[in-house]
Motif scaffolding. Structure first.
Motif, mmCIF file in Angstrom:
data_model
loop_
_atom_site.group_PDB
_atom_site.id
_atom_site.type_symbol
_atom_site.label_atom_id
_atom_site.label_comp_id
_atom_site.label_asym_id
_atom_site.label_seq_id
_atom_site.Cartn_x
_atom_site.Cartn_y
_atom_site.Cartn_z
ATOM 1 N N ALA A 49 42.269 50.839 40.302
ATOM 2 C CA ALA A 49 43.014 49.609 40.000
ATOM 3 C C ALA A 49 44.021 49.263 41.098
ATOM 4 C CB ALA A 49 43.741 49.758 38.661
ATOM 5 N N HIS A 50 43.850 49.814 42.291
ATOM 6 C CA HIS A 50 44.822 49.570 43.362
ATOM 7 C C HIS A 50 44.978 48.077 43.651
ATOM 8 C CE1 HIS A 50 46.243 49.213 47.555
ATOM 9 N NE2 HIS A 50 46.911 50.323 47.303
ATOM 10 N N ASN A 51 43.892 47.380 43.803
ATOM 11 C CA ASN A 51 43.968 45.949 44.134
ATOM 12 C C ASN A 51 44.672 45.156 43.045
ATOM 13 O OD1 ASN A 51 42.627 46.391 46.532
ATOM 14 N ND2 ASN A 51 40.619 45.803 45.733
ATOM 15 N N GLU A 52 44.371 45.478 41.787
ATOM 16 C CA GLU A 52 44.990 44.754 40.672
ATOM 17 C C GLU A 52 46.492 45.026 40.599
ATOM 18 O OE1 GLU A 52 40.724 44.754 40.062
ATOM 19 O OE2 GLU A 52 42.128 46.382 40.508
ATOM 20 N N VAL A 53 46.896 46.283 40.856
ATOM 21 C CA VAL A 53 48.327 46.605 40.850
ATOM 22 C C VAL A 53 49.040 45.831 41.954
ATOM 23 C CG1 VAL A 53 50.037 48.437 41.183
ATOM 24 C CG2 VAL A 53 48.009 48.869 39.792
ATOM 25 N N MET A 54 48.429 45.757 43.142
ATOM 26 C CA MET A 54 49.049 45.030 44.247
ATOM 27 C C MET A 54 49.147 43.533 43.934
ATOM 28 S SD MET A 54 49.886 47.404 46.320
ATOM 29 C CE MET A 54 49.970 48.558 44.944
ATOM 30 N N TRP B 48 46.942 49.253 24.480
ATOM 31 C CA TRP B 48 45.807 50.174 24.548
ATOM 32 C C TRP B 48 44.693 49.523 25.372
ATOM 33 C CZ3 TRP B 48 42.626 51.992 19.650
ATOM 34 C CH2 TRP B 48 41.695 52.947 20.044
ATOM 35 N N GLY B 49 44.473 50.050 26.575
ATOM 36 C CA GLY B 49 43.426 49.543 27.449
ATOM 37 C C GLY B 49 43.491 50.251 28.783
ATOM 38 N N ASP B 50 42.384 50.248 29.529
ATOM 39 C CA ASP B 50 42.472 50.862 30.857
ATOM 40 C C ASP B 50 43.192 49.898 31.793
ATOM 41 O OD1 ASP B 50 40.527 49.306 32.518
ATOM 42 O OD2 ASP B 50 39.066 50.141 31.118
ATOM 43 N N VAL B 51 43.828 50.454 32.818
ATOM 44 C CA VAL B 51 44.734 49.682 33.661
ATOM 45 C C VAL B 51 43.993 48.555 34.378
ATOM 46 C CG1 VAL B 51 46.267 49.781 35.657
ATOM 47 C CG2 VAL B 51 46.330 51.613 33.942
ATOM 48 N N LYS B 52 42.862 48.841 34.963
ATOM 49 C CA LYS B 52 42.153 47.827 35.748
ATOM 50 C C LYS B 52 41.779 46.630 34.886
ATOM 51 C CE LYS B 52 38.047 47.301 38.705
ATOM 52 N NZ LYS B 52 38.693 47.122 40.021
ATOM 53 N N GLU B 53 41.180 46.893 33.735
ATOM 54 C CA GLU B 53 40.730 45.793 32.882
ATOM 55 C C GLU B 53 41.912 45.037 32.291
ATOM 56 O OE1 GLU B 53 37.698 43.429 31.757
ATOM 57 O OE2 GLU B 53 37.539 45.259 32.956
ATOM 58 N N THR B 54 42.967 45.763 31.934
ATOM 59 C CA THR B 54 44.163 45.114 31.382
ATOM 60 C C THR B 54 44.785 44.168 32.407
ATOM 61 O OG1 THR B 54 44.603 47.004 29.933
ATOM 62 C CG2 THR B 54 46.437 45.508 30.371
ATOM 63 N N LEU B 55 44.933 44.638 33.652
ATOM 64 C CA LEU B 55 45.548 43.790 34.680
ATOM 65 C C LEU B 55 44.657 42.606 35.046
ATOM 66 C CD1 LEU B 55 47.363 46.269 37.084
ATOM 67 C CD2 LEU B 55 48.097 45.291 34.909
ATOM 68 N N ARG B 56 43.351 42.797 35.004
ATOM 69 C CA ARG B 56 42.448 41.665 35.263
ATOM 70 C C ARG B 56 42.645 40.570 34.218
ATOM 71 N NH1 ARG B 56 36.454 43.795 35.886
ATOM 72 N NH2 ARG B 56 36.102 41.548 35.919
ATOM 73 N N CYS B 57 42.904 40.969 32.984
ATOM 74 C CA CYS B 57 43.170 39.980 31.930
ATOM 75 C C CYS B 57 44.571 39.405 32.036
ATOM 76 C CB CYS B 57 42.996 40.631 30.554
ATOM 77 S SG CYS B 57 41.328 41.189 30.181
ATOM 78 N N LEU B 58 45.505 40.206 32.516
ATOM 79 C CA LEU B 58 46.919 39.825 32.516
ATOM 80 C C LEU B 58 47.271 38.877 33.655
ATOM 81 C CD1 LEU B 58 49.769 40.439 31.234
ATOM 82 C CD2 LEU B 58 49.967 42.242 32.973
ATOM 83 N N ILE B 59 46.755 39.154 34.857
ATOM 84 C CA ILE B 59 47.189 38.440 36.061
ATOM 85 C C ILE B 59 47.042 36.916 35.941
ATOM 86 C CG2 ILE B 59 46.570 38.067 38.500
ATOM 87 C CD1 ILE B 59 46.172 41.170 38.645
ATOM 88 N N PRO B 60 45.956 36.379 35.401
ATOM 89 C CA PRO B 60 45.863 34.907 35.307
ATOM 90 C C PRO B 60 46.845 34.294 34.315
ATOM 91 C CG PRO B 60 43.683 35.947 35.112
ATOM 92 C CD PRO B 60 44.702 37.030 34.961
ATOM 93 N N ARG B 61 47.439 35.110 33.443
ATOM 94 C CA ARG B 61 48.270 34.563 32.369
ATOM 95 C C ARG B 61 49.751 34.511 32.700
ATOM 96 N NH1 ARG B 61 45.917 36.501 26.543
ATOM 97 N NH2 ARG B 61 43.703 36.642 27.075
ATOM 98 N N VAL B 62 50.235 35.381 33.613
ATOM 99 C CA VAL B 62 51.677 35.454 33.846
ATOM 100 C C VAL B 62 52.111 34.436 34.889
ATOM 101 C CG1 VAL B 62 51.855 37.876 33.162
ATOM 102 C CG2 VAL B 62 51.401 37.297 35.546
#
Length: 580
Positions: free
Chosen positions: A216-221, A310-324
């Motif tokens: 999930a490095h790219n998503e965290v960045m 409750w979710g894995d980091v990569k998938e959670t951030l993929r869902c989160l990034i477009p919303r914030v």
């Protein structure tokens, strides 16, 4: 076609599940399985010197490949030796199937020679531990064990009496599809909406990352850039998150450095990503905290939470990034980046004074030179104790290197047997065991395993003739060191006597040449470096009551000394900080 026995069917199922090696020590009750492995083209038996090493090696192979691995021990004392390595694999979430061979089934419960109850003994270090009591039961039970190990990322133990292993397998063998990989887990919309609301309301957000950020490095960045967030990490998150990270503020915890502590305490919202960081004294109790983890049992067990996701980091951030909503101000991020660089400048000063001339050799210098000379895709296995410090401070991650240790279980002697498992996955990849003299001596027999299989592992031995971390704990507790001194041989001569390459280094000017010679050698090699046992200094604010086992809690920087190329990284990051 000859009818299969239970042992042969057992081995067939393991190979279908992706197991390519079984690490262990042979013994009478285990012989039917060992013979089945001998005759099967898809799996190899790896003969180690101690079953504890078998479990460590299997756990390391699983961490490098992400695939199911296996180890085995004969009845009674044989399989009992597995337990320490299995605890480590289980706590490292490595998928390992352990075979605990057992006494004859007709003698169980009657105090027979070497009798134990492995199906009970291993329950605390496994997701699944059961005994096969009949041939008809074996296929389904072993399949279930495989699914537990893979699906829940940990250890399964199967107990198999030797007489049952030798019986004919049932007609119409149970053949079913096996799960060999984990799915992605997405949180629910309600949790995502709640996290978005928390983020949008907070002015200062810090991300703190653990091993769950693998992949999930790219998503965290992306999230850090969107939120202008400092990014700190735990030790197990270092290899996945520190590289190519312009938001890096270092590591928190016992081995911490930089501004990670300040960034987690001075924010409005702390987001814990894929970390089960155990030292709650380093976590704040007066800021909002949200935690994202694929394992729900990790949520909230280290700190108070305002939101559990409750979710894995990569998938959670993929869902989160477009919303914030993107944040405009970099003030908090730039402040933390500057604190990080200033903190690293301070600790580097203590390390840079004539370090290349100091005798005995500074261990920091050894780690820094090793970091420079090692391959870009090297696997480092790290002994518990002071080697953890040197790996945390000096081994530079780049997305290709791996750093594996007993970071959750904290066992001595793990580095050498872990290097065995890591090297078997790819003989062409450089594997370096960063061993302390205490840990190396504890399972030194496994050096013979390297020689027997001609595994090109390079052992870099930090030889300070002491149990250095334990001495440090005693000093902090106000106790005189006692029982920590080691009387050591010339380990390089021992390596040569075993038939390997060995070189002893006592002067800093000889270090680089010795490491280069070891790396050029095609087989196993050992570099015995005599290091300074007094290389550490302790900050004056440490108090006796802060010591709890391995953790020296509530100190921002516990061990003084350098931080290798991390200062260079921090300075590089500061080039991006706008000047007033």
């Amino acid at each position: 076609m000859a009818k299969q026995n239970v042992a042969e069917q057992f081995v067939d199922i393991l190979t279908r599940a992706g197991v390519r090696r079984m690490y262990g020590v042979v013994g009478d009750s285990l012989n039917p399985v060992v013979d089945a492995v001998r005759r099967h083209k898809g799996i190899d038996w790896v003969h180690v010197r101690h079953e504890e090493a078998a479990a460590f090696a299997a756990g390391a192979e699983a961490q490098v490949t992400g695939q199911l691995t296996a180890c085995a021990g004969s009845c009674g004392p044989g399989n009992l030796h597995l337990i320490n390595g299995l605890y480590d694999a289980h706590r490292s979430m490595a998928p390992v199937l352990a075979l605990a061979s057992h006494i004859p089934s007709s003698e169980i419960g009657l105090g027979f020679f070497q009798e134990t109850h492995p199906d009970r003994l291993f329950r605390d270090c496994s997701h699944y531990s059961e005994m096969i009591s009949s041939p008809a039961q074996m296929p389904r039970l072993l399949n279930t064990a495989v699914q537990h190990a893979v699906g829940r990322s940990g250890v399964s133990v199967v107990t198999l009496p030797g007489d049952i292993a030798d019986e004919p397998a049932p007609e119409g063998a149970y053949d079913t599809a096996l799960v060999t990989s984990r799915p992605s887990v997405r949180p629910g919309d309600a949790e995502l909406d709640a996290l978005v609301e928390m983020i949008d309301k907070a002015d200062k957000v810090t991300l703190f990352c653990g091993a769950g950020c693998k992949s999930a490095h790219n998503e965290v960045m992306q999230l850090a850039e969107l939120l202008k967030s400092p990014v700190g990490h735990a030790l197990r998150g270092k290899e996945w998150i520190q590289y190519d990270n312009p938001y890096d503020v270092g590591m928190s915890g016992l081995l911490g450095y930089g501004a990670a502590y300040e960034a987690t305490h001075e924010c409005d919202l702390l987001i814990l990503l894929g970390t089960d960081f155990p030292y709650n004294a380093f976590l704040p109790d007066d800021v909002q905290i949200a935690q994202v983890d694929v394992r729900p049992e990790h949520l909230g067990r280290r700190s108070r939470l305002d939101l559990a996701v409750w979710g894995d980091v990569k998938e959670t951030l993929r869902c989160l990034i477009p919303r914030v909503k993107a944040k405009k101000s970099r003030r908090f991020l730039d402040k933390m980046l500057k604190k990080h660089a200033d903190a690293l400048e301070g600790v580097v000063r203590a390390y840079t004074r004539k370090v290349d001339k100091h005798v005995p050799i500074h261990p920091e210098y050894v780690a820094a030179v090793l970091d420079e000379l090692a391959d870009d895709d090297a696997v480092f296995t790290v002994d518990t104790g002071m080697c953890n410090v040197w790996a945390a401070r000096y081994i530079t991650p780049n997305g290709r290197r791996r750093v594996i240790g007993s970071f959750s279980h904290g066992s001595m002697a793990n580095a050498l047997p872990m290097a065995i498992g890591a090297q078997f996955t790819d003989r062409r990849r450089q594997v370096v065991s960063m061993s302390g003299d205490g840990g190396f001596a504890m399972l030194m027999g496994e050096f013979l395993t390297l020689v027997q299989y001609d595994l090109p592992v390079k052992v870099v031995l930090f030889n300070n003739s002491s149990l250095g971390m334990v001495e440090l704990e005693m000093l902090v507790a106000g106790l005189p060191s006692h029982g920590t001194a080691n009387t050591n041989p010339d380990f390089a001569a021992v390596a040569e006597a075993c038939g390997a390459f060995g070189v002893r280094v006592e002067r800093p000017k000889d270090l680089a040449g010795a490491l280069k010679a070891a790396f050029r050698h095609k087989g196993p090699a050992l570099v015995d470096v005599v290091t300074d046992p007094n290389a550490l200094s302790i900050p004056p604010k440490i108090k006796k009551e802060m010591v709890t086992g391995f953790a020296l809690s509530a100190s921002k920087v516990v061990l003084d000394g350098g931080v290798g190329r991390m200062l260079q990284m921090a300075r590089s990051n500061l080039r991006n900080v706008p000047r007033p």
